[in-house]
Design a protein around this motif. Structure first.
Motif, PDB file in Angstrom:
ATOM      1  N   LEU A  34       6.006   9.314  -3.772  1.00 24.17           N
ATOM      2  CA  LEU A  34       4.968   9.225  -2.840  1.00 24.17           C
ATOM      3  C   LEU A  34       3.833   8.315  -3.461  1.00 24.17           C
ATOM      4  CD1 LEU A  34       3.094  10.142  -0.427  1.00 24.17           C
ATOM      5  CD2 LEU A  34       2.362  12.163  -1.954  1.00 24.17           C
ATOM      6  N   TYR A  35       3.594   8.296  -4.634  1.00 24.28           N
ATOM      7  CA  TYR A  35       2.657   7.303  -5.223  1.00 24.28           C
ATOM      8  C   TYR A  35       2.902   5.872  -5.115  1.00 24.28           C
ATOM      9  CZ  TYR A  35       0.396   4.555  -8.898  1.00 24.28           C
ATOM     10  OH  TYR A  35      -0.039   3.532  -9.527  1.00 24.28           O
ATOM     11  N   TRP A  36       4.195   5.540  -5.428  1.00 25.04           N
ATOM     12  CA  TRP A  36       4.619   4.042  -5.421  1.00 25.04           C
ATOM     13  C   TRP A  36       4.882   3.819  -3.753  1.00 25.04           C
ATOM     14  CZ3 TRP A  36       4.119   1.330  -9.183  1.00 25.04           C
ATOM     15  CH2 TRP A  36       4.065   1.926 -10.400  1.00 25.04           C
ATOM     16  N   VAL A  37       5.559   4.797  -2.973  1.00 25.12           N
ATOM     17  CA  VAL A  37       5.258   4.299  -1.323  1.00 25.12           C
ATOM     18  C   VAL A  37       3.958   3.798  -1.216  1.00 25.12           C
ATOM     19  CG1 VAL A  37       5.546   5.459   0.871  1.00 25.12           C
ATOM     20  CG2 VAL A  37       7.301   5.678  -0.878  1.00 25.12           C
ATOM     21  N   GLN A  38       2.894   4.502  -1.427  1.00 29.27           N
ATOM     22  CA  GLN A  38       1.463   4.274  -1.305  1.00 29.27           C
ATOM     23  C   GLN A  38       1.156   2.652  -1.843  1.00 29.27           C
ATOM     24  OE1 GLN A  38      -1.365   7.653  -0.953  1.00 29.27           O
ATOM     25  NE2 GLN A  38       0.198   8.541  -2.271  1.00 29.27           N
ATOM     26  N   CYS A  39       1.655   2.586  -3.187  1.00 30.74           N
ATOM     27  CA  CYS A  39       1.370   1.266  -3.690  1.00 30.74           C
ATOM     28  C   CYS A  39       1.992   0.099  -2.894  1.00 30.74           C
ATOM     29  CB  CYS A  39       1.899   1.171  -5.211  1.00 30.74           C
ATOM     30  SG  CYS A  39       0.878   2.366  -6.310  1.00 30.74           S
ATOM     31  N   VAL A  40       3.186   0.442  -2.608  1.00 29.55           N
ATOM     32  CA  VAL A  40       4.010  -0.829  -1.605  1.00 29.55           C
ATOM     33  C   VAL A  40       3.175  -0.893  -0.273  1.00 29.55           C
ATOM     34  CG1 VAL A  40       6.204  -1.553  -0.776  1.00 29.55           C
ATOM     35  CG2 VAL A  40       6.085  -0.294  -2.952  1.00 29.55           C
ATOM     36  N   LEU A  41       2.964   0.021   0.423  1.00 28.14           N
ATOM     37  CA  LEU A  41       2.170   0.006   1.699  1.00 28.14           C
ATOM     38  C   LEU A  41       0.915  -0.832   1.532  1.00 28.14           C
ATOM     39  CD1 LEU A  41       3.188   3.323   3.236  1.00 28.14           C
ATOM     40  CD2 LEU A  41       4.104   1.310   3.883  1.00 28.14           C
ATOM     41  N   TYR A  42       0.149  -0.482   0.557  1.00 33.24           N
ATOM     42  CA  TYR A  42      -1.020  -1.129   0.193  1.00 33.24           C
ATOM     43  C   TYR A  42      -1.038  -2.592  -0.004  1.00 33.24           C
ATOM     44  CZ  TYR A  42      -6.209  -0.858  -0.751  1.00 33.24           C
ATOM     45  OH  TYR A  42      -7.388  -1.224  -0.816  1.00 33.24           O
ATOM     46  N   LEU A  43       0.081  -2.890  -0.750  1.00 34.86           N
ATOM     47  CA  LEU A  43       0.374  -4.277  -1.012  1.00 34.86           C
ATOM     48  C   LEU A  43       0.893  -5.153   0.213  1.00 34.86           C
ATOM     49  CD1 LEU A  43       0.800  -6.549  -2.950  1.00 34.86           C
ATOM     50  CD2 LEU A  43       3.031  -5.788  -3.355  1.00 34.86           C
ATOM     51  N   VAL A  44       1.573  -4.505   1.028  1.00 32.85           N
ATOM     52  CA  VAL A  44       2.059  -5.133   2.188  1.00 32.85           C
ATOM     53  C   VAL A  44       1.082  -5.224   3.344  1.00 32.85           C
ATOM     54  CG1 VAL A  44       3.799  -5.043   4.039  1.00 32.85           C
ATOM     55  CG2 VAL A  44       4.480  -4.494   1.523  1.00 32.85           C
ATOM     56  N   PHE A  45       0.323  -4.320   3.461  1.00 35.49           N
ATOM     57  CA  PHE A  45      -0.581  -4.176   4.827  1.00 35.49           C
ATOM     58  C   PHE A  45      -2.076  -4.339   4.393  1.00 35.49           C
ATOM     59  CE2 PHE A  45       2.920  -1.627   5.975  1.00 35.49           C
ATOM     60  CZ  PHE A  45       3.289  -2.287   7.402  1.00 35.49           C
ATOM     61  N   SER A  46      -2.373  -4.503   3.121  1.00 35.28           N
ATOM     62  CA  SER A  46      -3.862  -4.992   2.831  1.00 35.28           C
ATOM     63  C   SER A  46      -4.031  -6.056   1.995  1.00 35.28           C
ATOM     64  CB  SER A  46      -4.326  -3.585   2.065  1.00 35.28           C
ATOM     65  OG  SER A  46      -5.837  -3.439   1.774  1.00 35.28           O
ATOM     66  N   LEU A  47      -3.471  -6.247   0.931  1.00 38.38           N
ATOM     67  CA  LEU A  47      -3.447  -7.426   0.183  1.00 38.38           C
ATOM     68  C   LEU A  47      -2.886  -8.736   0.704  1.00 38.38           C
ATOM     69  CD1 LEU A  47      -2.933  -6.221  -3.517  1.00 38.38           C
ATOM     70  CD2 LEU A  47      -5.065  -7.451  -2.744  1.00 38.38           C
ATOM     71  N   ILE A  48      -1.576  -8.642   0.924  1.00 34.83           N
ATOM     72  CA  ILE A  48      -0.978  -9.922   1.535  1.00 34.83           C
ATOM     73  C   ILE A  48      -1.662 -10.475   2.996  1.00 34.83           C
ATOM     74  CG2 ILE A  48       1.367 -10.796   2.353  1.00 34.83           C
ATOM     75  CD1 ILE A  48       2.608  -9.052   0.220  1.00 34.83           C
ATOM     76  N   PRO A  49      -1.783  -9.457   3.831  1.00 35.33           N
ATOM     77  CA  PRO A  49      -2.579  -9.842   5.066  1.00 35.33           C
ATOM     78  C   PRO A  49      -3.911 -10.554   4.867  1.00 35.33           C
ATOM     79  CG  PRO A  49      -1.714  -7.832   5.425  1.00 35.33           C
ATOM     80  CD  PRO A  49      -1.419  -7.935   4.218  1.00 35.33           C
ATOM     81  N   ARG A  50      -4.687 -10.111   3.909  1.00 36.99           N
ATOM     82  CA  ARG A  50      -5.961 -10.771   3.585  1.00 36.99           C
ATOM     83  C   ARG A  50      -5.677 -12.322   2.891  1.00 36.99           C
ATOM     84  NH1 ARG A  50      -7.289  -5.654   3.074  1.00 36.99           N
ATOM     85  NH2 ARG A  50      -9.359  -4.955   4.177  1.00 36.99           N
TER      86      ARG A  50
END
Length: 384
Positions: A34-50
């Protein structure tokens, strides 16, 4: 709410442990996915789009830079939770072990009352984060609803942009003008906000509770020393020495647990302050600054809390030295005198929280950061 209920008044850091488990970083390995899924989603939908945002003007550059700095800080703190979780749980076990020891009635009553106050403050912190989460998610939706109805009435003119909570492009979606795309963007931001709020809440509640609990142990040790009678027996002194040694171990484990978190906190704080304050100054009273102001408030309160608690920890540890100096050690036997003097010598070394062994987390450091941030802000103001 069962998550925030305290069953045992002697339990140490119960809310922090539950939040960390809810985030996917419990003591066992079952929820780590669950932790790593949140990390990946945060990277894909928050860091990269910015990173993919096209910069059109200075205002967009400043807002993007401020939000990117905050998102990078938050992502590093999320990763740091995984790295330092073993130190955090080890510290909780140590604190729980020492809290379960037998003390005098006065000391035990003080310990339980103070621990109950710490747990109550943890619950209050969780409620504040929940309110902030709701405000961050709801306010852009309310503002965008007004934009939608204004666009409905005025079909001929150029449509007004929807209010987005953060400066980003969600890949190929037209989140500023297309209602359906804006809906998908809102769902993504809602999920990201849940991850962000939960991670920050778990970090802050856990860290603040452990700092206060360690300070409590220093107070307990000082009270034990003050309760020593004029004639100190070896048995009484051995109990105090053991308590002092255990408290120092807690302080060292606390430093190991907070070292990485404090480094990220104090390093990114000045950068976030400068960029966000300058952006707010340029925009003035506008609906687009509300979420940025919330992020600025979160970082400021976090940093000030860490620095204040670092100063309090140092002050509470000095209570042990004060209690030892007030003890009539010179009237004791030679053996007792040597042991007391050894404790005095060890207590003269201050207990301080450091960030990456580069600078200390205290009120003085906070004031210096404010002064430097204001200087950088003036430089930015002159450049732009």
């Amino acid at each position: 709410m069962k998550l925030l209920e305290i069953d045992d008044p002697r339990e140490m850091v119960p809310i922090g442990c539950r939040l960390l488990k809810l985030f996917g970083l419990g003591r066992d390995e079952n929820l780590k996915l669950l932790y790593w899924v949140q990390c990946v989603l945060y990277l894909v939908f928050s860091l990269i789009p910015r990173v993919l945002v096209r910069i059109d003007d200075t205002v967009m550059l400043l807002r993007l830079g401020a939000e990117l700095a905050f998102v990078a800080y938050l992502y590093l703190q999320i990763l740091a939770l995984y790295v330092r979780r073993k130190h955090l749980y080890r510290l909780v076990d140590m604190l729980q072990l020492y809290a379960n020891k037998r003390y005098s009635e006065t000391v035990d009553r003080f310990l339980l009352a103070t621990n109950a106050q710490i747990n109550k403050q943890s619950v209050t912190c969780c409620k504040c984060f929940f309110i902030t989460f709701v405000l961050y998610c709801v306010m852009p939706l309310i503002a965008s609803s007004g934009v939608y109805f204004r666009n409905m009435r005025n079909q001929t003119a150029e449509p007004e942009e929807f209010i987005i909570s953060s400066e980003m492009n969600l890949y190929y979606l037209d989140i500023r003008f297309n209602l359906l795309h804006y809906f998908f963007y809102t769902i993504a931001i809602l999920l990201l906000s849940v991850t962000s709020s939960l991670s920050l809440c778990a970090k802050d509640v856990f860290d603040v509770a452990t700092i206060k609990s360690t300070s409590l142990m220093f107070q307990v040790t000082a009270m034990q020393i003050r309760q020593l009678r004029h004639s100190v027996s070896q048995q009484q002194l051995s109990i105090v020495i053991e308590s002092h040694r255990d408290t120092l171990r807690c302080a060292q484990t606390l430093q190991d647990a907070l070292n990485l978190s404090l480094l990220f906190q104090l390093t990114f704080c000045s950068l976030i302050w400068c960029l966000m304050m300058f952006y707010i100054l340029l925009m003035g009273l506008d609906s687009r600054i509300i979420n940025v102001a919330l992020l600025l408030l979160i970082v400021t309160v976090e940093t000030y809390t860490y620095c204040t608690l670092g100063t309090q920890l140092t002050d509470k540890s000095e209570e042990v030295l004060t209690a030892l100096q007030q003890l009539a050690w010179y009237d004791q036997s030679i053996s007792i005198q040597k042991q007391i003097l050894f404790m005095i010598r060890r207590s003269q070394k201050p207990i301080v929280l450091s960030a990456g062994k580069l600078f200390y987390a205290n009120v003085l450091q906070f004031s210096e950061m404010v002064q430097k941030s204001y200087s950088f802000y003036l430089v930015l103001k002159n450049v732009f």
